[in-house]
Motif scaffolding. Structure first.
Motif, PDB file in Angstrom:
ATOM      1  N   SER A  71       1.410  -6.234   2.488  1.00  0.00           N
ATOM      2  CA  SER A  71       0.880  -5.594   1.777  1.00  0.00           C
ATOM      3  C   SER A  71      -0.693  -5.636   2.900  1.00  0.00           C
ATOM      4  O   SER A  71      -1.820  -4.423   2.869  1.00  0.00           O
ATOM      5  N   TRP A  72      -0.781  -6.658   3.103  1.00  0.00           N
ATOM      6  CA  TRP A  72      -1.827  -7.261   4.503  1.00  0.00           C
ATOM      7  C   TRP A  72      -2.022  -6.260   5.748  1.00  0.00           C
ATOM      8  O   TRP A  72      -2.921  -5.853   6.086  1.00  0.00           O
ATOM      9  N   LEU A  73      -1.337  -6.193   5.672  1.00  0.00           N
ATOM     10  CA  LEU A  73      -0.704  -4.748   7.020  1.00  0.00           C
ATOM     11  C   LEU A  73      -1.380  -3.766   6.557  1.00  0.00           C
ATOM     12  O   LEU A  73      -1.861  -2.655   7.352  1.00  0.00           O
ATOM     13  N   MET A  74      -1.430  -2.824   5.262  1.00  0.00           N
ATOM     14  CA  MET A  74      -0.684  -1.373   5.013  1.00  0.00           C
ATOM     15  C   MET A  74      -3.180  -1.794   4.624  1.00  0.00           C
ATOM     16  O   MET A  74      -3.581  -0.921   4.760  1.00  0.00           O
ATOM     17  N   LEU A  75      -3.203  -2.727   4.149  1.00  0.00           N
ATOM     18  CA  LEU A  75      -4.739  -2.839   4.547  1.00  0.00           C
ATOM     19  C   LEU A  75      -5.586  -2.711   6.126  1.00  0.00           C
ATOM     20  O   LEU A  75      -6.825  -2.124   5.913  1.00  0.00           O
ATOM     21  N   PHE A  76      -5.243  -3.830   6.878  1.00  0.00           N
ATOM     22  CA  PHE A  76      -5.437  -3.347   7.690  1.00  0.00           C
ATOM     23  C   PHE A  76      -5.455  -1.832   8.520  1.00  0.00           C
ATOM     24  O   PHE A  76      -6.246  -1.337   9.068  1.00  0.00           O
ATOM     25  N   TYR A  77      -4.413  -1.393   8.700  1.00  0.00           N
ATOM     26  CA  TYR A  77      -4.009  -0.382   8.679  1.00  0.00           C
ATOM     27  C   TYR A  77      -5.094   0.983   8.724  1.00  0.00           C
ATOM     28  O   TYR A  77      -5.682   1.565   8.781  1.00  0.00           O
ATOM     29  N   PHE A  78      -4.787   0.845   7.185  1.00  0.00           N
ATOM     30  CA  PHE A  78      -6.115   1.470   6.167  1.00  0.00           C
ATOM     31  C   PHE A  78      -7.610   1.332   6.613  1.00  0.00           C
ATOM     32  O   PHE A  78      -8.333   2.511   6.517  1.00  0.00           O
ATOM     33  N   ASP A  79      -7.835   0.049   6.625  1.00  0.00           N
ATOM     34  CA  ASP A  79      -9.090   0.081   7.171  1.00  0.00           C
ATOM     35  C   ASP A  79      -9.130   0.767   8.955  1.00  0.00           C
ATOM     36  O   ASP A  79     -10.440   1.056   9.132  1.00  0.00           O
ATOM     37  N   CYS A  80      -8.488   0.822   9.726  1.00  0.00           N
ATOM     38  CA  CYS A  80      -8.659   0.937  11.058  1.00  0.00           C
ATOM     39  C   CYS A  80      -8.399   2.674  10.809  1.00  0.00           C
ATOM     40  O   CYS A  80      -9.666   2.875  11.552  1.00  0.00           O
ATOM     41  N   VAL A  81      -7.975   3.216   9.930  1.00  0.00           N
ATOM     42  CA  VAL A  81      -8.038   4.556   9.540  1.00  0.00           C
ATOM     43  C   VAL A  81      -8.999   5.157   9.488  1.00  0.00           C
ATOM     44  O   VAL A  81      -9.702   5.868   9.460  1.00  0.00           O
ATOM     45  N   MET A  82      -9.819   4.537   8.105  1.00  0.00           N
ATOM     46  CA  MET A  82     -10.718   4.389   7.498  1.00  0.00           C
ATOM     47  C   MET A  82     -12.284   4.419   8.849  1.00  0.00           C
ATOM     48  O   MET A  82     -13.470   5.058   8.881  1.00  0.00           O
ATOM     49  N   ARG A  83     -12.149   3.649   9.478  1.00  0.00           N
ATOM     50  CA  ARG A  83     -12.963   3.005  10.653  1.00  0.00           C
ATOM     51  C   ARG A  83     -12.441   4.071  11.978  1.00  0.00           C
ATOM     52  O   ARG A  83     -13.974   4.842  12.240  1.00  0.00           O
ATOM     53  N   PHE A  84     -11.883   4.512  12.549  1.00  0.00           N
ATOM     54  CA  PHE A  84     -11.541   5.247  13.518  1.00  0.00           C
ATOM     55  C   PHE A  84     -11.253   6.578  13.380  1.00  0.00           C
ATOM     56  O   PHE A  84     -11.869   7.617  13.872  1.00  0.00           O
ATOM     57  N   ARG A  85     -11.026   6.925  12.516  1.00  0.00           N
ATOM     58  CA  ARG A  85     -10.178   8.688  11.886  1.00  0.00           C
ATOM     59  C   ARG A  85     -11.595   8.734  10.832  1.00  0.00           C
ATOM     60  O   ARG A  85     -12.210   8.778  10.996  1.00  0.00           O
ATOM     61  N   ASP A  86     -10.859   9.477   9.921  1.00  0.00           N
ATOM     62  CA  ASP A  86     -12.119  10.178   8.887  1.00  0.00           C
ATOM     63  C   ASP A  86     -10.854   9.657   7.448  1.00  0.00           C
ATOM     64  O   ASP A  86      -9.435   9.766   7.036  1.00  0.00           O
ATOM     65  N   PHE A  87     -11.402  10.110   6.274  1.00  0.00           N
ATOM     66  CA  PHE A  87     -11.181  10.399   4.636  1.00  0.00           C
ATOM     67  C   PHE A  87      -9.806  11.506   4.831  1.00  0.00           C
ATOM     68  O   PHE A  87      -8.643  10.888   4.143  1.00  0.00           O
ATOM     69  N   LYS A  88      -9.712  12.476   5.881  1.00  0.00           N
ATOM     70  CA  LYS A  88      -8.841  13.400   5.101  1.00  0.00           C
ATOM     71  C   LYS A  88      -7.512  12.727   6.280  1.00  0.00           C
ATOM     72  O   LYS A  88      -6.502  13.271   5.727  1.00  0.00           O
TER      73      LYS A  88
ATOM     74  N   TYR B  84      -7.060 -11.130   3.481  1.00  0.00           N
ATOM     75  CA  TYR B  84      -7.589  -9.826   3.871  1.00  0.00           C
ATOM     76  C   TYR B  84      -9.879 -10.617   4.449  1.00  0.00           C
ATOM     77  O   TYR B  84     -10.137 -10.940   3.448  1.00  0.00           O
ATOM     78  N   PHE B  85      -9.777 -10.404   5.686  1.00  0.00           N
ATOM     79  CA  PHE B  85     -11.053 -11.541   6.489  1.00  0.00           C
ATOM     80  C   PHE B  85     -11.719 -10.226   6.116  1.00  0.00           C
ATOM     81  O   PHE B  85     -12.992 -10.766   6.121  1.00  0.00           O
ATOM     82  N   LYS B  86     -12.052  -9.531   4.940  1.00  0.00           N
ATOM     83  CA  LYS B  86     -13.611  -8.551   4.460  1.00  0.00           C
ATOM     84  C   LYS B  86     -12.674  -8.147   3.139  1.00  0.00           C
ATOM     85  O   LYS B  86     -12.274  -7.761   2.676  1.00  0.00           O
ATOM     86  N   ARG B  87     -14.015  -7.730   2.905  1.00  0.00           N
ATOM     87  CA  ARG B  87     -14.223  -7.185   1.356  1.00  0.00           C
ATOM     88  C   ARG B  87     -13.232  -5.566   1.719  1.00  0.00           C
ATOM     89  O   ARG B  87     -13.791  -5.250   2.351  1.00  0.00           O
ATOM     90  N   VAL B  88     -12.120  -5.658   0.608  1.00  0.00           N
ATOM     91  CA  VAL B  88     -11.818  -4.804  -0.057  1.00  0.00           C
ATOM     92  C   VAL B  88     -12.491  -3.500  -0.688  1.00  0.00           C
ATOM     93  O   VAL B  88     -12.326  -4.007  -1.541  1.00  0.00           O
ATOM     94  N   GLN B  89     -12.288  -1.905   0.315  1.00  0.00           N
ATOM     95  CA  GLN B  89     -12.674  -1.078  -0.795  1.00  0.00           C
ATOM     96  C   GLN B  89     -11.695  -0.589  -1.705  1.00  0.00           C
ATOM     97  O   GLN B  89     -10.454  -0.823  -1.418  1.00  0.00           O
ATOM     98  N   CYS B  90     -12.037  -0.239  -2.611  1.00  0.00           N
ATOM     99  CA  CYS B  90     -10.770   0.411  -4.119  1.00  0.00           C
ATOM    100  C   CYS B  90      -9.785   1.541  -2.753  1.00  0.00           C
ATOM    101  O   CYS B  90      -8.728   1.798  -3.124  1.00  0.00           O
ATOM    102  N   LEU B  91     -10.352   2.070  -2.972  1.00  0.00           N
ATOM    103  CA  LEU B  91      -9.763   3.342  -1.740  1.00  0.00           C
ATOM    104  C   LEU B  91      -8.686   3.063  -0.568  1.00  0.00           C
ATOM    105  O   LEU B  91      -7.680   3.072  -0.286  1.00  0.00           O
ATOM    106  N   GLN B  92      -9.251   1.619   0.064  1.00  0.00           N
ATOM    107  CA  GLN B  92      -8.165   1.475   1.123  1.00  0.00           C
ATOM    108  C   GLN B  92      -7.119   0.278   0.315  1.00  0.00           C
ATOM    109  O   GLN B  92      -6.154   0.327   0.592  1.00  0.00           O
TER     110      GLN B  92
END
Length: 121
Positions: free
Chosen positions: A5-22, A57-65
């Motif tokens: 689960s932590w790794l998935m949070l990290f993955y989606f954090d990277c997706v939201m930071r470097f890619r986009d919602f799409k 997780y090392f920062k606050r996790v948003q509901c979308l992530q």
């Protein structure tokens, strides 16, 4: 389960930071439900693992992530989970949660009364 689960949070954090919602939407939508015995782990246990991963997780996790991670983790364990994105008009708020067979599994059950559904994936 918590580490996954932590790794998935990290993955989606990277997706939201470097890619986009799409891209996030596409990843969740294309994650297929794996054919495994669901009796192994309950959906409640998996959602609890995601919640624990959020604590560590090392920062606050948003509901979308959190919801994207939960939906993918659940699907990998055989649950037909849907990530749902909703909005409230006044005051404007948006929120994401996960449902299995129309039942909210990673949030309060009354979120469906507060938010109008915009998208399911």
């Amino acid at each position: 389960m918590v580490l996954e689960s932590w790794l998935m949070l990290f993955y989606f954090d990277c997706v939201m930071r470097f890619r986009d919602f799409k891209r996030l939407h596409t990843v969740v939508r294309e994650q297929t439900v794996h054919a495994v015995a669901r009796t192994e782990v309950t959906s409640e246990q998996l959602c609890h693992a995601v919640d624990l991963a959020c604590v560590f997780y090392f920062k606050r996790v948003q509901c979308l992530q959190r919801s994207a991670a939960a939906a993918v983790v659940l699907r990998r364990r055989g649950w037909e989970a849907e990530m749902v994105i909703g909005a409230q008009l006044l005051p404007f708020l948006s929120h994401a949660w996960v449902e299995i067979d129309g039942r909210v599994v990673n949030d309060k059950p009354y979120v469906t009364e507060i938010f109008h559904v915009l998208e399911r994936c």
